[in-house]
Design a protein around this motif. Structure first.
Motif, short mmCIF file in Angstrom:
data_model
loop_
_atom_site.label_atom_id
_atom_site.label_comp_id
_atom_site.label_asym_id
_atom_site.label_seq_id
_atom_site.Cartn_x
_atom_site.Cartn_y
_atom_site.Cartn_z
N SER A 122 0.84 -1.20 0.00
CA SER A 122 0.00 0.00 0.00
C SER A 122 0.88 1.25 0.00
N ARG A 123 1.98 1.16 0.75
CA ARG A 123 2.86 2.33 0.88
C ARG A 123 4.26 1.85 1.23
N GLU A 124 5.24 2.28 0.44
CA GLU A 124 6.62 1.96 0.72
C GLU A 124 7.12 2.84 1.87
N CYS A 163 -1.20 -4.81 5.57
CA CYS A 163 -2.39 -5.35 6.23
C CYS A 163 -3.63 -4.49 6.01
N PHE A 164 -3.47 -3.19 5.75
CA PHE A 164 -4.64 -2.30 5.73
C PHE A 164 -5.64 -2.67 4.65
N PRO A 165 -5.25 -2.80 3.37
CA PRO A 165 -6.26 -3.18 2.36
C PRO A 165 -6.89 -4.53 2.63
N GLU A 187 -0.35 -4.05 17.81
CA GLU A 187 0.57 -2.97 17.44
C GLU A 187 2.00 -3.35 17.78
N SER A 188 2.93 -2.93 16.94
CA SER A 188 4.34 -3.27 17.12
C SER A 188 4.88 -2.72 18.44
N LEU A 197 0.53 4.16 11.21
CA LEU A 197 -0.55 4.62 10.34
C LEU A 197 -1.60 3.53 10.15
N SER A 198 -1.16 2.30 9.93
CA SER A 198 -2.11 1.19 9.77
C SER A 198 -2.94 1.01 11.03
#
Length: 232
Positions: A122-124, A163-165, A187-188, A197-198
Protein backbone atom coordinates in the motif's frame (compact mmCIF):
# COMPACT_ATOMS: atom_id res chain seq x y z
CA UNK A 1 -53.61 14.33 -21.78
CA UNK A 2 -50.93 11.95 -23.07
CA UNK A 3 -48.32 14.53 -22.10
CA UNK A 4 -49.64 14.62 -18.52
CA UNK A 5 -49.65 10.82 -18.28
CA UNK A 6 -46.06 10.72 -19.60
CA UNK A 7 -44.98 13.28 -17.00
CA UNK A 8 -46.71 11.30 -14.25
CA UNK A 9 -44.90 8.11 -15.23
CA UNK A 10 -41.62 10.00 -15.40
CA UNK A 11 -42.13 11.44 -11.92
CA UNK A 12 -43.17 8.04 -10.58
CA UNK A 13 -40.04 6.39 -12.03
CA UNK A 14 -37.84 9.14 -10.61
CA UNK A 15 -39.40 8.86 -7.15
CA UNK A 16 -39.14 5.06 -7.25
CA UNK A 17 -35.45 5.28 -8.14
CA UNK A 18 -34.78 7.73 -5.31
CA UNK A 19 -36.72 5.55 -2.86
CA UNK A 20 -34.76 2.44 -3.88
CA UNK A 21 -31.47 4.31 -3.50
CA UNK A 22 -32.43 5.58 -0.04
CA UNK A 23 -33.53 2.08 0.99
CA UNK A 24 -30.25 0.61 -0.25
CA UNK A 25 -28.16 3.17 1.64
CA UNK A 26 -30.25 2.61 4.77
CA UNK A 27 -29.73 -1.16 4.60
CA UNK A 28 -25.97 -0.69 4.16
CA UNK A 29 -25.78 1.74 7.09
CA UNK A 30 -27.77 -0.59 9.32
CA UNK A 31 -25.50 -3.47 8.35
CA UNK A 32 -22.36 -1.40 9.04
CA UNK A 33 -23.71 -0.45 12.48
CA UNK A 34 -24.47 -4.10 13.19
CA UNK A 35 -20.97 -5.19 12.12
CA UNK A 36 -19.37 -2.52 14.32
CA UNK A 37 -21.59 -3.62 17.21
CA UNK A 38 -20.55 -7.25 16.72
CA UNK A 39 -16.90 -6.30 16.33
CA UNK A 40 -14.89 -7.34 19.33
CA UNK A 41 -17.00 -10.33 20.27
CA UNK A 42 -14.64 -13.20 21.22
CA UNK A 43 -14.37 -16.37 19.17
CA UNK A 44 -16.39 -19.22 20.58
CA UNK A 45 -14.09 -21.47 22.60
CA UNK A 46 -16.51 -24.36 22.20
CA UNK A 47 -16.31 -24.29 18.42
CA UNK A 48 -14.73 -27.63 17.41
CA UNK A 49 -13.86 -26.61 13.90
CA UNK A 50 -10.51 -25.24 12.78
CA UNK A 51 -10.37 -21.63 11.66
CA UNK A 52 -8.73 -20.66 8.39
CA UNK A 53 -6.23 -17.95 9.32
CA UNK A 54 -4.62 -15.20 7.27
CA UNK A 55 -1.29 -14.03 8.74
CA UNK A 56 0.10 -10.74 7.44
CA UNK A 57 3.89 -10.37 7.57
CA UNK A 58 5.98 -7.22 7.30
CA UNK A 59 9.57 -6.36 6.65
CA UNK A 60 11.99 -5.70 9.49
CA UNK A 61 10.79 -6.27 13.02
CA UNK A 62 7.16 -6.91 12.08
CA UNK A 63 7.84 -10.45 10.93
CA UNK A 64 10.07 -11.20 13.94
CA UNK A 65 7.25 -10.09 16.27
CA UNK A 66 4.68 -12.09 14.32
CA UNK A 67 6.81 -15.23 14.50
CA UNK A 68 6.94 -14.83 18.30
CA UNK A 69 3.15 -14.55 18.39
CA UNK A 70 2.73 -17.63 16.22
CA UNK A 71 4.93 -19.70 18.51
CA UNK A 72 2.20 -19.56 21.17
CA UNK A 73 -0.64 -20.03 18.69
CA UNK A 74 -2.92 -23.06 18.94
CA UNK A 75 -1.75 -24.48 15.63
CA UNK A 76 -4.43 -27.15 15.42
CA UNK A 77 -7.22 -24.62 15.80
CA UNK A 78 -5.88 -21.89 13.51
CA UNK A 79 -5.52 -23.89 10.33
CA UNK A 80 -5.19 -23.83 7.38
CA UNK A 81 -2.79 -20.89 7.54
CA UNK A 82 -2.15 -18.40 4.74
CA UNK A 83 0.90 -16.16 4.97
CA UNK A 84 0.96 -12.89 3.03
CA UNK A 85 3.88 -10.48 2.66
CA UNK A 86 4.71 -7.57 0.38
CA UNK A 87 5.78 -8.41 -3.16
CA UNK A 88 9.33 -7.26 -2.41
CA UNK A 89 9.57 -8.97 0.98
CA UNK A 90 10.96 -12.41 0.21
CA UNK A 91 12.76 -12.62 3.55
CA UNK A 92 9.51 -12.69 5.55
CA UNK A 93 8.09 -15.45 3.37
CA UNK A 94 11.28 -17.45 3.88
CA UNK A 95 11.03 -17.06 7.67
CA UNK A 96 7.42 -18.25 7.57
CA UNK A 97 8.43 -21.30 5.52
CA UNK A 98 11.12 -22.15 8.08
CA UNK A 99 8.58 -21.86 10.90
CA UNK A 100 6.05 -24.10 9.15
CA UNK A 101 8.78 -26.62 8.30
CA UNK A 102 9.83 -26.83 11.95
CA UNK A 103 6.20 -27.41 12.97
CA UNK A 104 5.82 -30.11 10.34
CA UNK A 105 9.03 -31.83 11.47
CA UNK A 106 8.04 -31.75 15.14
CA UNK A 107 4.64 -33.27 14.39
CA UNK A 108 5.99 -35.86 11.99
CA UNK A 109 3.96 -34.53 9.07
CA UNK A 110 5.52 -34.65 5.62
CA UNK A 111 5.36 -31.40 3.69
CA UNK A 112 3.94 -27.98 4.56
CA UNK A 113 0.19 -27.44 4.51
CA UNK A 114 0.38 -23.64 4.76
CA UNK A 115 0.24 -21.38 1.71
CA UNK A 116 2.50 -18.40 1.04
CA UNK A 117 1.47 -15.40 -1.02
CA UNK A 118 2.69 -11.91 -1.80
CA UNK A 119 0.81 -8.67 -2.36
CA UNK A 120 1.56 -5.19 -3.66
CA UNK A 121 2.49 -2.70 -0.94
CA UNK A 122 0.00 0.00 0.00
CA UNK A 123 2.86 2.33 0.88
CA UNK A 124 6.62 1.96 0.72
CA UNK A 125 8.74 3.16 3.63
CA UNK A 126 9.25 6.92 3.21
CA UNK A 127 6.64 7.22 0.43
CA UNK A 128 4.56 10.40 0.54
CA UNK A 129 0.93 10.13 1.61
CA UNK A 130 -0.23 11.74 -1.65
CA UNK A 131 1.38 9.17 -3.94
CA UNK A 132 0.40 6.36 -1.60
CA UNK A 133 -3.26 6.95 -2.53
CA UNK A 134 -2.69 5.35 -5.96
CA UNK A 135 -0.57 2.49 -4.64
CA UNK A 136 -3.20 1.81 -1.97
CA UNK A 137 -5.91 1.52 -4.66
CA UNK A 138 -3.78 -0.96 -6.61
CA UNK A 139 -3.14 -2.91 -3.42
CA UNK A 140 -6.89 -2.91 -2.68
CA UNK A 141 -7.66 -4.57 -6.04
CA UNK A 142 -4.99 -7.20 -5.42
CA UNK A 143 -6.22 -7.66 -1.85
CA UNK A 144 -9.77 -8.17 -3.12
CA UNK A 145 -8.62 -10.98 -5.43
CA UNK A 146 -6.66 -12.67 -2.64
CA UNK A 147 -9.47 -12.34 -0.08
CA UNK A 148 -11.99 -13.82 -2.50
CA UNK A 149 -9.61 -16.72 -2.97
CA UNK A 150 -8.81 -17.25 0.73
CA UNK A 151 -11.93 -16.01 2.59
CA UNK A 152 -10.26 -16.41 6.02
CA UNK A 153 -12.15 -16.68 9.28
CA UNK A 154 -9.32 -14.99 11.20
CA UNK A 155 -6.95 -12.20 10.14
CA UNK A 156 -3.83 -11.70 12.26
CA UNK A 157 -1.63 -8.65 11.68
CA UNK A 158 0.74 -6.36 13.54
CA UNK A 159 1.34 -3.14 11.71
CA UNK A 160 2.78 -3.39 8.17
CA UNK A 161 1.02 -1.27 5.56
CA UNK A 162 0.28 -4.48 3.68
CA UNK A 163 -2.39 -5.35 6.23
CA UNK A 164 -4.64 -2.30 5.73
CA UNK A 165 -6.26 -3.18 2.36
CA UNK A 166 -6.69 -6.79 3.48
CA UNK A 167 -8.46 -5.70 6.66
CA UNK A 168 -10.67 -3.25 4.75
CA UNK A 169 -11.74 -6.00 2.34
CA UNK A 170 -12.39 -8.33 5.28
CA UNK A 171 -14.61 -5.65 6.86
CA UNK A 172 -16.52 -5.14 3.60
CA UNK A 173 -17.05 -8.90 3.36
CA UNK A 174 -18.65 -8.75 6.81
CA UNK A 175 -20.98 -5.95 5.77
CA UNK A 176 -22.22 -7.65 2.61
CA UNK A 177 -22.33 -11.10 4.22
CA UNK A 178 -19.67 -12.95 2.21
CA UNK A 179 -17.55 -14.02 5.19
CA UNK A 180 -17.23 -13.01 8.83
CA UNK A 181 -13.51 -12.60 9.47
CA UNK A 182 -12.34 -11.76 12.99
CA UNK A 183 -9.49 -9.25 12.72
CA UNK A 184 -6.82 -9.27 15.43
CA UNK A 185 -4.36 -6.39 15.35
CA UNK A 186 -1.28 -6.28 17.59
CA UNK A 187 0.57 -2.97 17.44
CA UNK A 188 4.34 -3.27 17.12
CA UNK A 189 6.42 -3.03 20.28
CA UNK A 190 8.33 -0.22 18.56
CA UNK A 191 5.24 1.97 18.88
CA UNK A 192 5.49 3.46 22.36
CA UNK A 193 3.70 6.82 22.23
CA UNK A 194 1.61 6.74 19.07
CA UNK A 195 0.11 4.17 16.72
CA UNK A 196 1.44 3.32 13.30
CA UNK A 197 -0.55 4.62 10.34
CA UNK A 198 -2.11 1.19 9.77
CA UNK A 199 -2.97 0.86 13.44
CA UNK A 200 -4.44 4.36 13.63
CA UNK A 201 -6.70 3.76 10.63
CA UNK A 202 -7.91 0.39 11.89
CA UNK A 203 -8.55 1.87 15.35
CA UNK A 204 -10.36 5.01 14.20
CA UNK A 205 -12.47 3.17 11.63
CA UNK A 206 -13.27 0.38 14.14
CA UNK A 207 -12.24 -2.28 11.64
CA UNK A 208 -10.27 -4.51 14.02
CA UNK A 209 -12.25 -6.86 16.26
CA UNK A 210 -9.50 -6.93 18.87
CA UNK A 211 -6.82 -4.24 19.06
CA UNK A 212 -3.77 -4.87 21.26
CA UNK A 213 -0.97 -2.53 22.35
CA UNK A 214 2.22 -3.34 24.22
CA UNK A 215 2.76 -0.08 26.12
CA UNK A 216 0.57 1.50 28.84
CA UNK A 217 1.04 4.94 27.27
CA UNK A 218 -0.77 3.78 24.16
CA UNK A 219 -3.55 2.22 26.19
CA UNK A 220 -4.18 5.51 28.01
CA UNK A 221 -4.25 7.37 24.71
CA UNK A 222 -6.39 4.78 22.92
CA UNK A 223 -8.70 3.30 25.60
CA UNK A 224 -10.49 0.84 23.29
CA UNK A 225 -7.20 -1.01 22.82
CA UNK A 226 -6.23 -3.90 25.08
CA UNK A 227 -2.93 -3.57 26.94
CA UNK A 228 -1.11 -6.92 26.95
CA UNK A 229 2.40 -5.92 27.96
CA UNK A 230 5.56 -6.60 25.95
CA UNK A 231 5.18 -9.74 23.88
CA UNK A 232 8.76 -9.93 22.58
Amino acid sequence: MEKNISCSFSDLSSNLGISCFIAFITIILVRVIYVIYRTGKPLSKRSPQALSTLIVLGSGGHTAEMINLLLVLQKDRFTPRFFIAAATDNMSIQKARVLESSWADSSGVKGISAEFMQIYRSREVGQSYITSVWTTLVAMVHALWLMIKIRPQVVLCNGPGTCFPLCVIAFIFKVIGIRWSSIFYVESIARVKRLSLSGLLLYKLRIADQFFVQWPQLHRKYPRAHYVGCLM
